[in-house]
Design a protein around this motif. Structure first.
Motif, PDB file in Angstrom:
ATOM      1  N   PHE A 167       0.773  -1.255  -0.025  1.00 18.66           N
ATOM      2  CA  PHE A 167      -0.128  -0.045   0.064  1.00 18.66           C
ATOM      3  C   PHE A 167       0.751   1.145   0.020  1.00 18.66           C
ATOM      4  N   PRO A 168       0.692   2.358  -0.905  1.00 20.62           N
ATOM      5  CA  PRO A 168       1.467   3.207  -1.005  1.00 20.62           C
ATOM      6  C   PRO A 168       1.652   4.347   0.013  1.00 20.62           C
ATOM      7  N   PHE A 169       0.491   4.386   0.909  1.00 16.35           N
ATOM      8  CA  PHE A 169       0.638   5.449   2.057  1.00 16.35           C
ATOM      9  C   PHE A 169       0.854   4.703   3.263  1.00 16.35           C
ATOM     10  N   PRO A 170       1.328   5.306   4.319  1.00 13.26           N
ATOM     11  CA  PRO A 170       1.577   4.930   5.546  1.00 13.26           C
ATOM     12  C   PRO A 170       0.312   5.147   6.511  1.00 13.26           C
ATOM     13  N   PHE A 171      -0.609   4.663   6.422  1.00 17.46           N
ATOM     14  CA  PHE A 171      -1.954   4.676   7.179  1.00 17.46           C
ATOM     15  C   PHE A 171      -1.965   3.618   7.898  1.00 17.46           C
ATOM     16  N   ASN A 172      -2.809   3.790   9.251  1.00 17.36           N
ATOM     17  CA  ASN A 172      -3.261   2.665   9.738  1.00 17.36           C
ATOM     18  C   ASN A 172      -4.811   2.873   9.852  1.00 17.36           C
ATOM     19  N   ILE A 173      -5.658   1.677   9.784  1.00 12.48           N
ATOM     20  CA  ILE A 173      -7.147   1.792   9.927  1.00 12.48           C
ATOM     21  C   ILE A 173      -7.446   0.813  11.225  1.00 12.48           C
ATOM     22  N   GLY A 174      -8.318   1.432  12.136  1.00 11.78           N
ATOM     23  CA  GLY A 174      -8.986   0.614  13.228  1.00 11.78           C
ATOM     24  C   GLY A 174     -10.407   0.947  13.097  1.00 11.78           C
ATOM     25  N   THR A 175     -11.184  -0.219  13.379  1.00 12.56           N
ATOM     26  CA  THR A 175     -12.712  -0.228  13.363  1.00 12.56           C
ATOM     27  C   THR A 175     -12.968  -1.140  14.564  1.00 12.56           C
ATOM     28  N   ASP A 176     -14.063  -0.518  15.348  1.00 12.05           N
ATOM     29  CA  ASP A 176     -14.744  -1.238  16.416  1.00 12.05           C
ATOM     30  C   ASP A 176     -16.379  -1.000  16.487  1.00 12.05           C
ATOM     31  N   VAL A 177     -17.027  -2.193  16.780  1.00 16.37           N
ATOM     32  CA  VAL A 177     -18.619  -1.986  16.727  1.00 16.37           C
ATOM     33  C   VAL A 177     -18.857  -2.218  18.174  1.00 16.37           C
ATOM     34  N   VAL A 178     -19.706  -1.692  19.046  1.00 16.12           N
ATOM     35  CA  VAL A 178     -20.207  -1.929  20.286  1.00 16.12           C
ATOM     36  C   VAL A 178     -21.682  -2.092  20.174  1.00 16.12           C
ATOM     37  N   TYR A 179     -22.012  -3.168  20.966  1.00 21.13           N
ATOM     38  CA  TYR A 179     -23.549  -3.261  21.127  1.00 21.13           C
ATOM     39  C   TYR A 179     -24.007  -2.642  22.604  1.00 21.13           C
ATOM     40  N   ILE A 180     -24.700  -1.671  22.177  1.00 19.25           N
ATOM     41  CA  ILE A 180     -24.975  -0.388  23.478  1.00 19.25           C
ATOM     42  C   ILE A 180     -25.568  -1.271  24.764  1.00 19.25           C
ATOM     43  N   PRO A 181     -26.579  -2.178  24.552  1.00 24.80           N
ATOM     44  CA  PRO A 181     -27.071  -2.802  25.543  1.00 24.80           C
ATOM     45  C   PRO A 181     -25.986  -3.498  26.577  1.00 24.80           C
ATOM     46  N   ARG A 182     -24.964  -3.744  25.733  1.00 23.28           N
ATOM     47  CA  ARG A 182     -23.752  -4.441  26.493  1.00 23.28           C
ATOM     48  C   ARG A 182     -23.012  -3.530  27.472  1.00 23.28           C
ATOM     49  N   ILE A 183     -23.045  -2.257  26.990  1.00 20.46           N
ATOM     50  CA  ILE A 183     -22.353  -1.334  28.006  1.00 20.46           C
ATOM     51  C   ILE A 183     -23.505  -1.010  28.987  1.00 20.46           C
ATOM     52  N   GLY A 184     -24.681  -0.844  28.554  1.00 25.23           N
ATOM     53  CA  GLY A 184     -25.717  -0.733  29.623  1.00 25.23           C
ATOM     54  C   GLY A 184     -25.825  -1.829  30.939  1.00 25.23           C
ATOM     55  N   ARG A 185     -25.524  -3.045  30.457  1.00 22.68           N
ATOM     56  CA  ARG A 185     -25.333  -4.204  31.403  1.00 22.68           C
ATOM     57  C   ARG A 185     -24.043  -4.023  32.203  1.00 22.68           C
ATOM     58  N   LEU A 186     -23.289  -3.539  31.840  1.00 23.24           N
ATOM     59  CA  LEU A 186     -21.911  -3.083  32.652  1.00 23.24           C
ATOM     60  C   LEU A 186     -22.330  -1.940  33.486  1.00 23.24           C
ATOM     61  N   LEU A 187     -22.907  -0.999  33.055  1.00 23.93           N
ATOM     62  CA  LEU A 187     -23.074   0.326  33.684  1.00 23.93           C
ATOM     63  C   LEU A 187     -24.113  -0.003  34.874  1.00 23.93           C
ATOM     64  N   ALA A 188     -24.882  -0.955  34.678  1.00 21.92           N
ATOM     65  CA  ALA A 188     -26.088  -1.389  35.557  1.00 21.92           C
ATOM     66  C   ALA A 188     -25.379  -2.121  36.949  1.00 21.92           C
ATOM     67  N   GLN A 189     -24.199  -2.425  36.990  1.00 23.76           N
ATOM     68  CA  GLN A 189     -23.650  -3.232  37.987  1.00 23.76           C
ATOM     69  C   GLN A 189     -23.327  -2.016  39.126  1.00 23.76           C
ATOM     70  N   PRO A 190     -23.632  -2.145  40.399  1.00 27.06           N
ATOM     71  CA  PRO A 190     -23.486  -1.097  41.539  1.00 27.06           C
ATOM     72  C   PRO A 190     -22.029  -0.570  41.461  1.00 27.06           C
ATOM     73  N   ASN A 191     -22.270   0.832  41.344  1.00 32.63           N
ATOM     74  CA  ASN A 191     -21.039   1.691  41.343  1.00 32.63           C
ATOM     75  C   ASN A 191     -20.016   1.476  40.223  1.00 32.63           C
TER      76      ASN A 191
END
Length: 158
Positions: A6-30
């Motif tokens: 590839f002729p250019f010095p680039f890096n690509i990163g991608t991430d997909v997050v399931y919002i209810p998963r974050i909601g379940r984490l945040l539902a834990q006490p404190n």
């Protein structure tokens, strides 16, 4: 025939997050303050408290089990999480080379080149290390929310 690099010095990163998963984490006490301390750098902590201060104060008033984390907070944190994970994947040395707080999601406050009231483009800032071995770098961020998902892609110089 040997393939050309590839002729250019680039890096690509991608991430997909399931919002209810974050909601379940945040539902834990404190867990909300623990989660934000873990992934947000100091300026993002300030932005978070400014943006959601009233909601956070209302939750803190509960002496027993606080109510669920509001959807807007969960959605915002899921977006930050996806953006930071994509940025870590796009880092020149890879995700293991930097921590969550070494990357900042920044949104220009002036509305950018098109003026106030226009959708502002967020960007990634790779914060400079404490040892001063290099300056901070800026990368491009594309982030989209749709239903229960958030996807972030980062394009960074290699």
């Amino acid at each position: 025939m040997k393939p050309l690099p590839f002729p250019f010095p680039f890096n690509i990163g991608t991430d997909v997050v399931y919002i209810p998963r974050i909601g379940r984490l945040l539902a834990q006490p404190n867990y909300l303050p623990r989660f934000t301390r873990r992934i947000l750098c100091d300026s993002e902590q300030t932005d978070f408290k400014t943006r959601f201060g009233e909601s956070l104060q209302a939750r803190a008033a509960y002496h027993q089990q606080p109510p669920p984390v509001p959807a807007d907070i969960t959605r915002w944190l899921a977006g930050r999480f996806a953006a930071k994970e994509a940025a870590r994947k796009a880092a020149p040395e890879g995700a293991a080379s930097i921590g969550w707080k070494d990357v900042m999601v920044r949104v220009q406050e002036d509305g950018g080149a098109f003026g106030v009231g226009v959708s502002r483009r967020p960007e990634i800032v790779y914060l400079p290390p404490e040892d001063g071995s290099h300056e901070g770098r800026v990368a491009r961020l594309s982030i989209s929310h749709d239903g229960e998902y958030v996807v972030a892609t980062v394009l960074a110089a290699g």
